[in-house]
Write an enzyme that holds these catalytic residues in place. Structure first.
Site, PDB file in Angstrom:
ATOM      1  N   PRO A  87      41.038  35.136  40.991  1.00  0.00           N
ATOM      2  CA  PRO A  87      40.968  35.234  42.452  1.00  0.00           C
ATOM      3  C   PRO A  87      42.184  35.958  43.046  1.00  0.00           C
ATOM      4  O   PRO A  87      42.158  36.360  44.201  1.00  0.00           O
ATOM      5  CB  PRO A  87      40.930  33.773  42.919  1.00  0.00           C
ATOM      6  N   GLU A 114      43.636  25.962  35.216  1.00  0.00           N
ATOM      7  CA  GLU A 114      44.333  26.426  36.418  1.00  0.00           C
ATOM      8  C   GLU A 114      44.644  27.914  36.342  1.00  0.00           C
ATOM      9  O   GLU A 114      45.077  28.516  37.325  1.00  0.00           O
ATOM     10  CB  GLU A 114      45.635  25.652  36.630  1.00  0.00           C
ATOM     11  N   ARG A 152      25.255  49.542  35.089  1.00  0.00           N
ATOM     12  CA  ARG A 152      24.331  50.304  35.941  1.00  0.00           C
ATOM     13  C   ARG A 152      24.848  51.706  36.243  1.00  0.00           C
ATOM     14  O   ARG A 152      24.091  52.574  36.658  1.00  0.00           O
ATOM     15  CB  ARG A 152      24.092  49.551  37.262  1.00  0.00           C
ATOM     16  N   ASP A 167      21.002  53.858  45.650  1.00  0.00           N
ATOM     17  CA  ASP A 167      21.244  52.437  45.845  1.00  0.00           C
ATOM     18  C   ASP A 167      22.072  52.154  47.076  1.00  0.00           C
ATOM     19  O   ASP A 167      22.772  53.004  47.571  1.00  0.00           O
ATOM     20  CB  ASP A 167      22.049  51.902  44.650  1.00  0.00           C
TER      21      ASP A 167
HETATM   22  N1  4HQ Z   1      38.346  32.248  38.674  1.00  0.00           N
HETATM   23  N2  4HQ Z   1      36.960  36.250  40.735  1.00  0.00           N
HETATM   24  C1  4HQ Z   1      39.910  30.467  37.988  1.00  0.00           C
HETATM   25  C2  4HQ Z   1      37.762  32.842  39.796  1.00  0.00           C
HETATM   26  C3  4HQ Z   1      37.522  34.288  39.891  1.00  0.00           C
HETATM   27  C4  4HQ Z   1      37.041  34.954  41.039  1.00  0.00           C
HETATM   28  C5  4HQ Z   1      38.601  32.917  37.410  1.00  0.00           C
HETATM   29  C6  4HQ Z   1      38.653  30.830  38.734  1.00  0.00           C
HETATM   30  C7  4HQ Z   1      39.832  32.465  36.680  1.00  0.00           C
HETATM   31  C8  4HQ Z   1      41.122  30.583  35.909  1.00  0.00           C
HETATM   32  N3  4HQ Z   1      37.700  35.211  38.967  1.00  0.00           N
HETATM   33  N4  4HQ Z   1      39.960  31.021  36.681  1.00  0.00           N
HETATM   34  N5  4HQ Z   1      36.736  34.445  42.214  1.00  0.00           N
HETATM   35  O1  4HQ Z   1      37.498  32.139  40.731  1.00  0.00           O
HETATM   36  O2  4HQ Z   1      37.361  36.398  39.471  1.00  0.00           O
END
Ligand code: 4HQ
Length: 257
Positions: A87, A114, A152, A167
């Site tokens: 994230p 985590e 794609r 698209d």
């Molecule tokens: N995670 N986009 C936590 C995500 C995520 C997202 C991936 C949660 C990594 C450790 N990854 N882990 N949103 O939420 O890519």
């Protein structure tokens, strides 16, 4: 195009890799997508991949050594672009998907718990990518999202390359509405123009619908969409019809991050 994925849950990828577009692309040799178990890169009897966070706090952190060993083994030679799904990453969008597709060799790292020890990111990751501002339990679903979107863009993977070129997002606009049989559904008829057989009129209608949908639902996209003079006239007319401001020329070119 080659994509390798590292995870502690390789079994999550089974049907994804065998089914539909991705399955066919792999079978036809257009895509090579393989999944690698992070635990194969541990060197203790318990194959452990996590530990308590320094500094305390809840949850567990994925330890660096298995990740560094995996990346060194799989990205040896330096050809692969190493992506950590997280994230904290840059948000995935159409431009980023096309950029990644052009890289030809991707190594996707899927964290759990985590997250991954910061030194993995610093020592063994080229880019962090997020699929959106929400928290999942692991990077596996984001890796599938990325792999499917990238697939794609590989020539030959989508039957009619035309349906990729046209698209949504390809020209920076949302898609126009689609209709198929039956001609009437609970009193709602198919727009007459689509039955007219008049291809120029149908194209013009679809373009106008795409412009209207974008203005209504995602006006931010208009700042970067490829619009010609006719599109701009159409947009002005649509905006006047529905009583909306045009967030166009002169407006801030809100960067798509
Ligand atoms: N995670 N986009 C936590 C995500 C995520 C997202 C991936 C949660 C990594 C450790 N990854 N882990 N949103 O939420 O890519």
């Amino acid at each position: 195009m080659r994509i390798r994925i590292v995870t502690i849950f390789p079994e999550l990828f089974g049907p994804f890799l065998e089914t539909s577009l991705v399955g066919r692309a792999r079978q036809e040799g257009l895509m090579e997508i393989t999944v690698h178990d992070l635990r194969d890169f541990t060197d203790d009897a318990h194959k452990s991949v996590d530990d308590e966070p320094y500094g305390g706090g809840g949850g567990m952190v994925m330890t660096a050594p298995p990740w560094l060993a995996a990346v060194r083994a799989l990205a040896a030679g330096g050809g692969a672009w190493r992506v950590l799904l997280s994230p904290q990453g840059r948000r995935l969008d159409d431009a980023k998907v096309r950029e990644l597709a052009a890289r030809d060799d991707l190594l996707l790292l899927c964290g759990r718990y985590e997250g991954v020890d910061e030194r993995v990111r610093r020592l063994a990751v080229d880019e962090e990518i997020s699929i959106g501002d929400f928290v999942l339990s692991g990077g596996e679903l984001p890796a599938m999202v990325l792999a499917e979107a990238v697939s794609r863009q590989v020539p030959g993977v989508v039957g009619l390359q035309d349906s990729v070129v046209n698209d949504s997002f390809r020209r920076g606009l949302l898609d126009y509405p689609h209709y198929t049989r039956p001609r009437e559904v609970e009193g709602h008829a198919v727009p007459a123009v689509l039955l007219s057989g008049h291809h120029a009129k149908i194209e013009a209608w679809r373009r106008r619908q795409a412009l209207a949908a974008t203005l209504e639902k995602r006006p931010d996209l208009l700042a970067t969409a490829a619009l010609d003079a006719r599109d701009r006239r159409e947009l002005a007319a649509i905006a006047a019809e529905i009583g909306r401001e045009l967030p166009l020329a002169g407006g801030d070119p809100s960067p798509r991050t």
